[in-house]
Design a protein around this motif. Sequence first.
Motif, PDB file in Angstrom:
ATOM      1  N   ALA A  60      40.749  40.855  40.084  1.00  0.00           N
ATOM      2  CA  ALA A  60      41.675  41.998  40.049  1.00  0.00           C
ATOM      3  C   ALA A  60      42.357  42.070  38.678  1.00  0.00           C
ATOM      4  CB  ALA A  60      42.703  41.876  41.166  1.00  0.00           C
ATOM      5  N   ALA A  61      42.769  40.940  38.158  1.00  0.00           N
ATOM      6  CA  ALA A  61      43.409  40.910  36.837  1.00  0.00           C
ATOM      7  C   ALA A  61      42.406  41.278  35.749  1.00  0.00           C
ATOM      8  CB  ALA A  61      44.006  39.529  36.580  1.00  0.00           C
ATOM      9  N   GLN A  62      41.201  40.755  35.847  1.00  0.00           N
ATOM     10  CA  GLN A  62      40.127  41.074  34.881  1.00  0.00           C
ATOM     11  C   GLN A  62      39.893  42.583  34.811  1.00  0.00           C
ATOM     12  OE1 GLN A  62      36.338  39.033  35.789  1.00  0.00           O
ATOM     13  NE2 GLN A  62      35.266  40.896  35.256  1.00  0.00           N
ATOM     14  N   LEU A  63      40.050  43.267  35.950  1.00  0.00           N
ATOM     15  CA  LEU A  63      39.814  44.719  36.019  1.00  0.00           C
ATOM     16  C   LEU A  63      41.085  45.515  35.729  1.00  0.00           C
ATOM     17  CD1 LEU A  63      37.497  44.700  39.169  1.00  0.00           C
ATOM     18  CD2 LEU A  63      36.801  44.913  36.771  1.00  0.00           C
ATOM     19  N   GLY A  64      42.159  44.812  35.394  1.00  0.00           N
ATOM     20  CA  GLY A  64      43.404  45.480  34.998  1.00  0.00           C
ATOM     21  C   GLY A  64      44.292  45.888  36.149  1.00  0.00           C
ATOM     22  N   LEU A  65      43.945  45.488  37.373  1.00  0.00           N
ATOM     23  CA  LEU A  65      44.704  45.936  38.545  1.00  0.00           C
ATOM     24  C   LEU A  65      46.036  45.211  38.713  1.00  0.00           C
ATOM     25  CD1 LEU A  65      41.830  46.225  41.186  1.00  0.00           C
ATOM     26  CD2 LEU A  65      42.822  48.041  39.787  1.00  0.00           C
ATOM     27  N   ASP A  66      46.189  44.064  38.053  1.00  0.00           N
ATOM     28  CA  ASP A  66      47.433  43.303  38.206  1.00  0.00           C
ATOM     29  C   ASP A  66      48.627  44.071  37.646  1.00  0.00           C
ATOM     30  OD1 ASP A  66      46.159  42.912  35.720  1.00  0.00           O
ATOM     31  OD2 ASP A  66      47.328  41.104  35.337  1.00  0.00           O
ATOM     32  N   LYS A  67      48.374  45.008  36.765  1.00  0.00           N
ATOM     33  CA  LYS A  67      49.484  45.772  36.163  1.00  0.00           C
ATOM     34  C   LYS A  67      50.088  46.748  37.168  1.00  0.00           C
ATOM     35  CE  LYS A  67      47.265  45.406  31.648  1.00  0.00           C
ATOM     36  NZ  LYS A  67      46.117  44.643  32.192  1.00  0.00           N
ATOM     37  N   THR A  68      49.257  47.359  38.008  1.00  0.00           N
ATOM     38  CA  THR A  68      49.728  48.414  38.914  1.00  0.00           C
ATOM     39  C   THR A  68      49.730  47.987  40.373  1.00  0.00           C
ATOM     40  OG1 THR A  68      47.463  49.231  38.775  1.00  0.00           O
ATOM     41  CG2 THR A  68      49.119  50.385  37.458  1.00  0.00           C
ATOM     42  N   GLY A  69      49.033  46.914  40.696  1.00  0.00           N
ATOM     43  CA  GLY A  69      48.952  46.433  42.077  1.00  0.00           C
ATOM     44  C   GLY A  69      47.594  46.713  42.683  1.00  0.00           C
ATOM     45  N   TYR A  70      47.326  46.033  43.760  1.00  0.00           N
ATOM     46  CA  TYR A  70      46.015  46.157  44.414  1.00  0.00           C
ATOM     47  C   TYR A  70      46.120  45.598  45.817  1.00  0.00           C
ATOM     48  CZ  TYR A  70      45.731  41.253  42.922  1.00  0.00           C
ATOM     49  OH  TYR A  70      45.997  39.927  42.710  1.00  0.00           O
ATOM     50  N   ARG A  71      45.069  45.778  46.590  1.00  0.00           N
ATOM     51  CA  ARG A  71      45.038  45.247  47.959  1.00  0.00           C
ATOM     52  C   ARG A  71      43.773  44.431  48.167  1.00  0.00           C
ATOM     53  NH1 ARG A  71      46.356  49.572  52.355  1.00  0.00           N
ATOM     54  NH2 ARG A  71      48.350  49.339  51.294  1.00  0.00           N
ATOM     55  N   LEU A  72      43.909  43.293  48.833  1.00  0.00           N
ATOM     56  CA  LEU A  72      42.771  42.478  49.270  1.00  0.00           C
ATOM     57  C   LEU A  72      42.625  42.672  50.767  1.00  0.00           C
ATOM     58  CD1 LEU A  72      43.463  39.134  47.339  1.00  0.00           C
ATOM     59  CD2 LEU A  72      42.162  41.137  46.574  1.00  0.00           C
ATOM     60  N   VAL A  73      41.404  42.948  51.226  1.00  0.00           N
ATOM     61  CA  VAL A  73      41.163  43.236  52.649  1.00  0.00           C
ATOM     62  C   VAL A  73      39.949  42.437  53.121  1.00  0.00           C
ATOM     63  CG1 VAL A  73      40.493  45.019  54.318  1.00  0.00           C
ATOM     64  CG2 VAL A  73      42.088  45.591  52.465  1.00  0.00           C
ATOM     65  N   ILE A  74      40.092  41.791  54.278  1.00  0.00           N
ATOM     66  CA  ILE A  74      38.942  41.157  54.944  1.00  0.00           C
ATOM     67  C   ILE A  74      38.832  41.783  56.329  1.00  0.00           C
ATOM     68  CG2 ILE A  74      37.990  39.030  55.897  1.00  0.00           C
ATOM     69  CD1 ILE A  74      39.387  37.498  53.631  1.00  0.00           C
ATOM     70  N   ASN A  75      37.760  42.518  56.575  1.00  0.00           N
ATOM     71  CA  ASN A  75      37.523  43.118  57.885  1.00  0.00           C
ATOM     72  C   ASN A  75      36.771  42.120  58.754  1.00  0.00           C
ATOM     73  OD1 ASN A  75      38.691  45.570  57.080  1.00  0.00           O
ATOM     74  ND2 ASN A  75      36.754  46.289  56.197  1.00  0.00           N
ATOM     75  N   ASN A  76      37.227  41.950  59.992  1.00  0.00           N
ATOM     76  CA  ASN A  76      36.606  40.979  60.898  1.00  0.00           C
ATOM     77  C   ASN A  76      36.257  41.654  62.227  1.00  0.00           C
ATOM     78  OD1 ASN A  76      36.400  37.748  61.328  1.00  0.00           O
ATOM     79  ND2 ASN A  76      36.897  38.775  63.235  1.00  0.00           N
ATOM     80  N   GLY A  77      34.954  41.709  62.539  1.00  0.00           N
ATOM     81  CA  GLY A  77      34.520  42.227  63.834  1.00  0.00           C
ATOM     82  C   GLY A  77      34.608  43.741  63.932  1.00  0.00           C
ATOM     83  N   LYS A  78      34.252  44.237  65.123  1.00  0.00           N
ATOM     84  CA  LYS A  78      34.089  45.685  65.340  1.00  0.00           C
ATOM     85  C   LYS A  78      35.383  46.451  65.071  1.00  0.00           C
ATOM     86  CE  LYS A  78      33.223  47.149  69.645  1.00  0.00           C
ATOM     87  NZ  LYS A  78      34.222  48.170  70.015  1.00  0.00           N
TER      88      LYS A  78
END
Length: 114
Positions: free
Chosen positions: A72-90
């Motif tokens: 996320a930092a490498q892509l510059g997202l640390d400056k504005t914020g970002y979300r990490l998501v793990i979807n599990n199951g149906k």
Amino acid sequence: MSKTLFEKIIAREIPAAIVYEDESVLAFRDIHPAAPTHVLIVPKKAIPRIAETAVDEQQLLGHLMLKAAAVAAQLGLDKTGYRLVINNGKDGGETVPHLHCHILGGRHLAWPPG
Ligand code: 5GP
């Protein structure tokens, strides 16, 4: 057992826009981006989903999270914020049975998710 889609990407049998790789994880752009920046980071080990992780995978899971933040930092997202998501199951919206963490950013993300 047949390879998952993400195992095929890891093996370079299916092309993907790779943004980071090390010995245990691979990060690549999602083919249907849900945000201006949408990257998936996956363990190279074929763990189906977070609900099926074992205690001996603690180090790998920690590495996955640390590298998600680093990508996320490498892509510059640390400056504005970002979300990490793990979807599990149906009900979680999981469609590929190979553990992956979405890295989403580049616009304001609404909460709660739909
Ligand atoms: P899930 O819904 O399982 O949490 O996320 C799976 C993600 O994989 C989706 O966001 C979907 O767009 C992405 N995806 C599906 N097929 C491909 C593909 O062939 N290449 C890439 N790069 N992403 C894919």
